[in-house]
Design a protein around this motif. Structure first.
Motif, mmCIF file in Angstrom:
data_model
loop_
_atom_site.group_PDB
_atom_site.id
_atom_site.type_symbol
_atom_site.label_atom_id
_atom_site.label_comp_id
_atom_site.label_asym_id
_atom_site.label_seq_id
_atom_site.Cartn_x
_atom_site.Cartn_y
_atom_site.Cartn_z
ATOM 1 N N GLU A 239 30.165 -2.417 -46.770
ATOM 2 C CA GLU A 239 29.571 -1.961 -48.025
ATOM 3 C C GLU A 239 28.440 -0.965 -47.760
ATOM 4 N N PHE A 240 27.641 -1.238 -46.730
ATOM 5 C CA PHE A 240 26.550 -0.352 -46.347
ATOM 6 C C PHE A 240 27.091 1.026 -45.958
ATOM 7 N N ILE A 241 28.200 1.035 -45.220
ATOM 8 C CA ILE A 241 28.817 2.295 -44.809
ATOM 9 C C ILE A 241 29.266 3.094 -46.019
ATOM 10 N N ARG A 242 29.871 2.431 -46.981
ATOM 11 C CA ARG A 242 30.311 3.134 -48.191
ATOM 12 C C ARG A 242 29.129 3.756 -48.922
ATOM 13 N N ASP A 243 28.017 3.042 -48.955
ATOM 14 C CA ASP A 243 26.827 3.574 -49.609
ATOM 15 C C ASP A 243 26.265 4.781 -48.869
ATOM 16 N N ARG A 244 26.399 4.783 -47.541
ATOM 17 C CA ARG A 244 25.785 5.837 -46.733
ATOM 18 C C ARG A 244 26.674 7.071 -46.576
ATOM 19 N N VAL A 245 27.980 6.866 -46.360
ATOM 20 C CA VAL A 245 28.857 8.015 -46.060
ATOM 21 C C VAL A 245 30.073 8.088 -46.969
ATOM 22 N N GLY A 246 30.102 7.303 -48.014
ATOM 23 C CA GLY A 246 31.211 7.375 -48.965
ATOM 24 C C GLY A 246 32.531 6.995 -48.326
ATOM 25 N N ASP A 247 33.536 7.867 -48.475
ATOM 26 C CA ASP A 247 34.874 7.581 -47.962
ATOM 27 C C ASP A 247 35.042 7.974 -46.497
ATOM 28 N N GLY A 248 33.953 8.419 -45.863
ATOM 29 C CA GLY A 248 34.055 8.843 -44.463
ATOM 30 C C GLY A 248 34.405 7.730 -43.510
ATOM 31 N N GLY A 249 34.041 6.500 -43.870
ATOM 32 C CA GLY A 249 34.401 5.340 -43.086
ATOM 33 C C GLY A 249 33.632 5.189 -41.789
ATOM 34 N N GLU A 250 34.152 4.314 -40.944
ATOM 35 C CA GLU A 250 33.466 3.950 -39.700
ATOM 36 C C GLU A 250 33.196 5.153 -38.809
ATOM 37 N N ALA A 251 34.194 6.002 -38.611
ATOM 38 C CA ALA A 251 34.033 7.140 -37.705
ATOM 39 C C ALA A 251 32.924 8.074 -38.168
ATOM 40 N N GLU A 252 32.871 8.358 -39.471
ATOM 41 C CA GLU A 252 31.845 9.247 -40.002
ATOM 42 C C GLU A 252 30.465 8.605 -39.921
ATOM 43 N N PHE A 253 30.400 7.301 -40.158
ATOM 44 C CA PHE A 253 29.127 6.594 -40.070
ATOM 45 C C PHE A 253 28.584 6.649 -38.644
ATOM 46 N N VAL A 254 29.446 6.405 -37.669
ATOM 47 C CA VAL A 254 29.007 6.466 -36.277
ATOM 48 C C VAL A 254 28.554 7.878 -35.926
ATOM 49 N N ARG A 255 29.301 8.884 -36.360
ATOM 50 C CA ARG A 255 28.973 10.264 -36.018
ATOM 51 C C ARG A 255 27.637 10.703 -36.606
#
Length: 267
Positions: A202-218
């Motif tokens: 849920e935190f990832i969705r709030d931070r990077v939208g649909d970018g998902g795990e890979a975008e969050f890590v990047r």
């Protein structure tokens, strides 16, 4: 399942030494806590699952094979800790896992939120350890583990109030380890990095939208050497080791399972 302390833990032979031990894991209806409860049960421990909701506790207990029972109690409060202690006064392994997190601009966090985070993330473990550690000392064996975070040493700008509590846990754990020196009781901190739990999804969705795990890590965790988020079982594996006889010489330590996120050599 193999007899004796040698058991199969997620496909790896693991000499756990937890047969006959009772382990309490707070906040264990999902995420790292649930994975830890599973791992400890597989390693032979009797496990006490804890959460705020009786329904969620019952659901978690039903999913874990082994000698498992549950207690519903909100240990973010003194009253909840008292209720849990009354239900389960003696354990051999205490995993202080309960924790909350959220992103918030540091200069906009009200006093009530600073206090709520401290009560939940720090005082829950302080209160339970204050009860259980002396009783472990009387019995001559025990393990107290604080589930801290790499945020304790690599404070995220978007979660300073969370990082503050995780740093506090390191001080508490080290001080308690010093207080029980030479007794057979160890106190340690485990520092996970960003772990793919339902709350983090849920935190990832709030931070990077649909970018998902890979975008969050990047974009948000570029120093994470794994190149992916940690899985709850990977954290649980380290907690299980620290809970066992194998970790008899490890105390007062801050042990990282952060995928290399924190760009520091110590801890």
């Amino acid at each position: 399942m193999n007899s004796g302390p040698e058991r199969r833990l997620r496909g790896v032979t693991y000499f756990a030494g937890l047969s006959g031990r009772t382990a309490l894991v707070t906040g264990s209806t999902s995420g790292i806590g649930f994975a830890t409860a599973q791992a400890l049960a597989e390693a032979g421990a009797t496990v006490i699952v804890n959460g705020r909701s009786q329904d969620r506790v019952d659901e978690a207990v039903a999913k874990i094979a082994g000698d498992v029972r549950g207690v519903a109690a909100d240990v973010s409060t003194a009253e909840g800790v008292a209720a849990l202690v009354a239900a389960e006064p003696d354990v051999d392994v205490l995993v202080n896992n309960l924790g909350i997190f959220e992103a918030a601009p540091v200069f906009e966090i009200p006093d009530t939120e600073w206090l709520r985070f401290f009560e939940t993330n720090v005082m829950s473990g302080v209160r339970l350890s204050t009860h259980h550690a002396p009783r472990m000392v009387e019995r001559g064996w025990g393990r107290v583990i604080f589930v801290s975070s790499e945020s304790a040493v690599f404070v995220p700008t978007e979660m300073v109030h969370y990082g503050m509590t995780k740093t506090a846990q390191l001080s508490v754990a080290r001080g308690m380890a010093q207080a029980v020196a030479g007794t057979g009781v160890t106190v340690n901190s485990v520092l996970p990095g960003s772990t793919l739990t339902p709350g983090v999804e849920e935190f990832i969705r709030d931070r990077v939208g649909d970018g998902g795990e890979a975008e969050f890590v990047r974009t948000e965790r570029p120093t994470l050497l794994l190149g992916r988020l940690i899985r709850p079982q990977e954290v649980a594996n380290l907690i299980t080791y620290v809970s066992s006889d194998l970790a008899s010489a490890t105390t007062g330590a801050a042990l990282r399972v952060d995928g290399g996120t924190a760009p520091t050599l110590i801890p």
